[in-house]
Design an enzyme around this catalytic site. Sequence first.
Site, PDB file in Angstrom:
ATOM      1  N   GLU A  41       0.828  -1.082   0.153  1.00 14.47           N
ATOM      2  CA  GLU A  41      -0.012   0.103   0.089  1.00 14.47           C
ATOM      3  C   GLU A  41       0.915   1.394   0.001  1.00 14.47           C
ATOM      4  O   GLU A  41       0.361   2.351  -0.823  1.00 14.47           O
ATOM      5  CB  GLU A  41      -0.818  -0.147   0.960  1.00 14.47           C
ATOM      6  CG  GLU A  41      -2.094  -0.863   1.367  1.00 14.47           C
ATOM      7  CD  GLU A  41      -1.651  -2.376   1.171  1.00 14.47           C
ATOM      8  OE1 GLU A  41      -2.558  -3.076   0.860  1.00 14.47           O
ATOM      9  OE2 GLU A  41      -0.758  -3.006   1.894  1.00 14.47           O
TER      10      GLU A  41
ATOM     11  N   HIS B  87      -9.868  -5.694  10.713  1.00  8.31           N
ATOM     12  CA  HIS B  87     -10.373  -5.394   9.542  1.00  8.31           C
ATOM     13  C   HIS B  87     -11.944  -4.672   9.494  1.00  8.31           C
ATOM     14  O   HIS B  87     -12.604  -4.731   8.707  1.00  8.31           O
ATOM     15  CB  HIS B  87     -10.528  -6.535   8.728  1.00  8.31           C
ATOM     16  CG  HIS B  87      -9.364  -7.324   8.300  1.00  8.31           C
ATOM     17  ND1 HIS B  87      -8.527  -7.992   9.206  1.00  8.31           N
ATOM     18  CD2 HIS B  87      -8.472  -7.221   7.259  1.00  8.31           C
ATOM     19  CE1 HIS B  87      -7.409  -8.719   8.653  1.00  8.31           C
ATOM     20  NE2 HIS B  87      -7.403  -7.899   7.436  1.00  8.31           N
TER      21      HIS B  87
END
Length: 360
Positions: free
Chosen positions: A90, A159
């Site tokens: 990322e 998450h």
Amino acid sequence: MATSLRCFLRSGKRAGLVAAQRGFSRSSAAAVQVNVRDALNQAMDEELERDERVFLLGEEVAQYDGAYKVSRGLWKKYGDKRIIDTPISEMGFAGIAVGAAMAGLRPICEFMTFNFSMQAIDQVINSAAKTYYMSAGLQPVPIVFRGPNGASAGVAAQHSQCFAAWYAHCPGLKVVSPWNSEDARGLLKSAIRDDNPVVFLENELMYGVPFEMSEESLSKDFTIPIGKAKVERQGAHVTLVSHSRFVGLCLDAAAVLAKEGIDCEVINMRTIRPLDVECIEGSVMKTNHLVTVEGGWPQFGVGAEICARIMEGPAFNYLDSPVTRVTGVDIPMPYAKILEDHSLPQVKDIIFSVKKTLNV
């Protein structure tokens, strides 16, 4: 023979007159059902076609059609130069996207979920959000960071976070959080066309949900202005303010409460930053009560900011009771289903808070 012909013609005229009176020729086309996933896909497709500077990059966005199939078909249509699969890095691909934006392109940077954007938060905050200010307005960074945000189902603590308050805290970013298909389509097109970095917070649980869309909202020219909230339901007794998936829960709660004589006004924020304070203030001045609903944690959250803005502004004097916040529980998300359900706002929680606020 002539008599029967005249009778037939007269009956035909009468039938035509009845049809005209009923307005059959003026009937509008039925609204089309489009799910949120397809609305996002359409928005990206149209903007890729409209502007050759637009491109999409992220993990599995190309050949796999996206982890959630939001980019389905785009790689086959636009090829490797416009739809780019990246490594699982990322920080790396967010940095590439920011650099491309500085060089004059208009990247859409997809995070598989916004939980992974923490790996790239230096690029989002220090590189994208601050460069326009630090360059005295000489260097715009037109980029969209998009992907699913907030809790999904059964994916536990790492998450399941809502990043609305995280990114809305930072000047230089615009933060958008759509609820339905119209929001997703209109706001994503506006975000791609915007010359500022936009954090576009979707919700995984909403991707497959269909909503009716008008002919106007399906037009290629349709956009929704960033920074404007929408009143989804008019009401007189209490204002419910929410964003993303929880707008739907507010509408469900309002429907239940309406049967008990409690009339709720529901505001879909659409944009977290800039916050449409005027819309919320106007509603509070009418209803005299306010309940905020969000899936994020309570401390320093979106609801907390709304409370502060209402207290500091003219609407404070119109309140007949303290503002109530409905939020996620102040813990990391549990994995167990029953605990997960108790960690997020439910319709019953909104109903309870409304009655508490109204003292009924």
